[in-house]
Design a protein around this motif. Structure first.
Motif, PDB file in Angstrom:
ATOM      1  N   VAL A 274       0.849  -1.190   0.000  1.00 36.54           N
ATOM      2  CA  VAL A 274       0.000   0.000   0.000  1.00 36.54           C
ATOM      3  C   VAL A 274       0.886   1.241   0.000  1.00 36.54           C
ATOM      4  O   VAL A 274       1.861   1.318   0.745  1.00 36.54           O
ATOM      5  CB  VAL A 274      -0.902  -0.005   1.252  1.00 36.54           C
ATOM      6  N   LEU A 275       0.556   2.221  -0.846  1.00 35.30           N
ATOM      7  CA  LEU A 275       1.332   3.457  -0.905  1.00 35.30           C
ATOM      8  C   LEU A 275       0.806   4.449   0.122  1.00 35.30           C
ATOM      9  O   LEU A 275      -0.347   4.889   0.043  1.00 35.30           O
ATOM     10  CB  LEU A 275       1.242   4.079  -2.307  1.00 35.30           C
ATOM     11  N   LEU A 276       1.644   4.795   1.102  1.00 31.81           N
ATOM     12  CA  LEU A 276       1.254   5.772   2.120  1.00 31.81           C
ATOM     13  C   LEU A 276       1.620   7.164   1.609  1.00 31.81           C
ATOM     14  O   LEU A 276       2.792   7.434   1.348  1.00 31.81           O
ATOM     15  CB  LEU A 276       1.996   5.502   3.434  1.00 31.81           C
ATOM     16  N   PRO A 277       0.635   8.063   1.444  1.00 35.00           N
ATOM     17  CA  PRO A 277       0.957   9.407   0.948  1.00 35.00           C
ATOM     18  C   PRO A 277       1.230  10.389   2.092  1.00 35.00           C
ATOM     19  O   PRO A 277       0.514  10.412   3.099  1.00 35.00           O
ATOM     20  CB  PRO A 277      -0.320   9.820   0.200  1.00 35.00           C
ATOM     21  N   PHE A 278       2.294  11.178   1.958  1.00 32.44           N
ATOM     22  CA  PHE A 278       2.583  12.257   2.908  1.00 32.44           C
ATOM     23  C   PHE A 278       2.609  13.550   2.100  1.00 32.44           C
ATOM     24  O   PHE A 278       3.473  13.723   1.242  1.00 32.44           O
ATOM     25  CB  PHE A 278       3.940  12.039   3.583  1.00 32.44           C
ATOM     26  N   PHE A 279       1.659  14.448   2.370  1.00 30.51           N
ATOM     27  CA  PHE A 279       1.553  15.676   1.571  1.00 30.51           C
ATOM     28  C   PHE A 279       2.048  16.865   2.370  1.00 30.51           C
ATOM     29  O   PHE A 279       1.694  17.027   3.540  1.00 30.51           O
ATOM     30  CB  PHE A 279       0.100  15.912   1.144  1.00 30.51           C
ATOM     31  N   ASP A 280       2.871  17.698   1.744  1.00 27.14           N
ATOM     32  CA  ASP A 280       3.362  18.918   2.370  1.00 27.14           C
ATOM     33  C   ASP A 280       2.680  20.126   1.730  1.00 27.14           C
ATOM     34  O   ASP A 280       2.993  20.479   0.592  1.00 27.14           O
ATOM     35  CB  ASP A 280       4.884  19.011   2.200  1.00 27.14           C
ATOM     36  N   PRO A 281       1.743  20.776   2.445  1.00 27.38           N
ATOM     37  CA  PRO A 281       0.999  21.896   1.848  1.00 27.38           C
ATOM     38  C   PRO A 281       1.877  23.104   1.532  1.00 27.38           C
ATOM     39  O   PRO A 281       1.528  23.914   0.682  1.00 27.38           O
ATOM     40  CB  PRO A 281      -0.046  22.250   2.913  1.00 27.38           C
ATOM     41  N   ASP A 282       3.030  23.219   2.200  1.00 28.43           N
ATOM     42  CA  ASP A 282       3.901  24.386   1.989  1.00 28.43           C
ATOM     43  C   ASP A 282       4.597  24.346   0.631  1.00 28.43           C
ATOM     44  O   ASP A 282       4.869  25.386   0.041  1.00 28.43           O
ATOM     45  CB  ASP A 282       4.969  24.465   3.081  1.00 28.43           C
ATOM     46  N   THR A 283       4.932  23.146   0.178  1.00 27.87           N
ATOM     47  CA  THR A 283       5.670  23.019  -1.089  1.00 27.87           C
ATOM     48  C   THR A 283       4.812  22.400  -2.185  1.00 27.87           C
ATOM     49  O   THR A 283       5.181  22.450  -3.357  1.00 27.87           O
ATOM     50  CB  THR A 283       6.908  22.119  -0.901  1.00 27.87           C
ATOM     51  N   GLY A 284       3.696  21.781  -1.810  1.00 28.02           N
ATOM     52  CA  GLY A 284       2.878  21.071  -2.801  1.00 28.02           C
ATOM     53  C   GLY A 284       3.487  19.738  -3.200  1.00 28.02           C
ATOM     54  O   GLY A 284       3.067  19.122  -4.176  1.00 28.02           O
TER      55      GLY A 284
END
Length: 452
Positions: A274-284
């Motif tokens: 399973v691919l765990l996504p980690f999103f950084d709103p500061d850099t996109g």
């Protein structure tokens, strides 16, 4: 000439094109830790500017280990653990507003809230500050509210989502008639006014958290039957990872207002993790960490087609059993670090640093917009009554790591206190004044030395 314009179109300008990942040196790892062997698709690791926590193997119960970030090297077999659960621990998450508070969910159907003293544990911890009972099956997903103080979401294998008022120790909202099957993922949007879930019934849902009602839903976001993960990205859009009918791994981007078709859907490979996504709103930038993979792929999410742009991949030899993700306020900005992962191996935890190569040592404003700080903007009671709270942002310009002050976790009346922005400002001012005083003294000393 034609060839030139073609190649120009292919190369998209982005300051993140050359981001590279690097594992820290061996002596900066945490060694000899027996990471849990449980088959469960959570991160198994949570980290903040003070501590790193990892779910570990525990005979006849459930345990996790919390280490001060500085305690690198070999960890003694007798090092104390947090071991109050009677079944395996499935998920752990540090409170975003208090670095000494961590929640754990377990196969024993309970959620527990723990207080870790500054400097770490000296003896094993068996009594939680609060025990939250309300699930009838194991609890595999936990997520703290990003802006409301002491609000925790849990999702169990009973297909129920509960929103807890932690300071009162009570289940304030119970969403038990929406999900018809196992909940694969559950998370908040940036201000915590929406919940996003992905479920084994192949439906992705955006919910009103207080009412527990479905605002938008999308059936068959991914055709395959393996787990789907969903996270909110910027502008209310949603990024999902899942599988095709042919079991290929996919990543897709959605606009909930137009759920019919994805904005983009890309096939990645045929691995089964399973691919765990980690999103950084500061850099996109979104980082995809496959459970069992030995790589981290990262993409930039923009509002131009194809919306999710592949940047690069960090590859290594050993596969990851889990992954922790440091909040922005815990990064070293003077090294142009834009993300730091804590990769779990079978017997160790290895930090991996993502860096944007820059020649200058000066603060890089474009890489570090003001970011979410440790202060909540609304208390639990107010939030459950309907008041939303926007994130309170902090500047990382002084390159200081924002930790929260150690304070006693008081249940009931005196809701948890947190470090306020004004305290942070006054601390910064003290540092500035001290620096000025030191400069003045240094000047005087050199003047005196030149006289003699």
């Amino acid at each position: 000439m034609m060839h030139f314009t073609m190649s120009r179109r292919v190369v998209r300008t982005s300051k993140f094109r050359h981001v590279f990942g690097q594992a820290v040196k061996a002596d900066q790892c945490y060694d000899d830790i027996r990471i849990s062997q449980m088959t469960w698709d959570s991160n198994f690791c949570s980290v903040n500017p003070k501590f790193v926590a990892m779910i570990v193997d525990a005979s006849g119960g459930g345990a996790f280990m919390v280490l001060p970030l500085t305690k690198t090297g070999r960890i003694d077999m007798s090092y104390p653990t947090v071991c109050g659960h009677t079944g395996p621990v499935l998920d752990i998450e540090f409170c975003p507003h208090n670095d000494n508070i961590i929640a754990s969910g377990s196969e024993d159907c309970s959620v527990m809230i723990w207080e870790i003293p500054d400097g770490g544990l000296t003896t094993s911890l068996t009594d939680p500050v609060v025990k939250l009972d309300g699930h009838s099956k194991r609890v595999g997903i936990l997520s703290w509210h990003p802006t409301a103080h002491n609000v925790l979401m849990s999702a169990g294998c009973d297909n129920v989502v509960i929103l807890w008022n932690v300071a009162r120790g009570e289940a304030a909202v119970r969403i038990d008639s929406v999900h018809t099957d196992l909940i694969y993922s559950a998370c908040w949007n940036r201000d915590g006014s929406r919940i996003l879930t992905a479920c084994k019934d192949k439906t992705m849902r955006v919910l009103d958290p207080r009412k527990g009602t479905v605002l938008f839903e999308k059936e068959k976001a991914h055709e395959g039957s393996r787990p789907i993960r969903a996270v909110f990205v910027n502008d209310g859009k949603i990024l999902t990872t899942g599988f095709s009918r042919m079991s290929e791994r996919q990543v897709a981007l959605w606009d909930p207002k137009k759920f019919g078709e994805p904005l983009t859907l890309q096939e990645l490979d045929t691995s089964s993790g399973v691919l765990l996504p980690f999103f950084d709103p500061d850099t996109g930038v979104v980082y995809l960490c496959g459970k069992g993979d030995s790589s981290i792929r990262y993409f930039e999410v923009t509002d131009e087609a194809p919306y999710v742009h592949y940047l690069s991949m960090y590859s290594s030899k050993e596969s990851q059993k889990g992954m922790g993700y440091m909040p922005k306020r815990g990064l070293e900005v003077n090294k142009c670090e834009i993300a730091r992962f804590y990769k779990l191996h079978e017997r160790k935890c290895e930090p991996i640093v993502m860096t944007v190569p820059r020649k200058s040592d000066l603060f890089q404003e474009d890489l570090y917009p003001d970011t979410i700080g440790p202060e909540p903007s609304v208390e639990a009671d107010e939030w459950f009554e309907g008041k939303d709270g926007q994130p309170i942002l902090i500047s990382l310009k002084d390159g200081f790591v924002a930790t929260t002050k150690a304070k006693e976790f008081k249940v009931h009346k005196s809701l948890l206190k947190t470090t306020t922005a004004s305290e942070v400002q006054s601390l910064r001012k003290e540092v500035k004044d001290l620096k000025a005083a030191i400069e003045e003294l240094t000047k005087r000393v050199s003047e005196l030395e030149s006289k003699h």
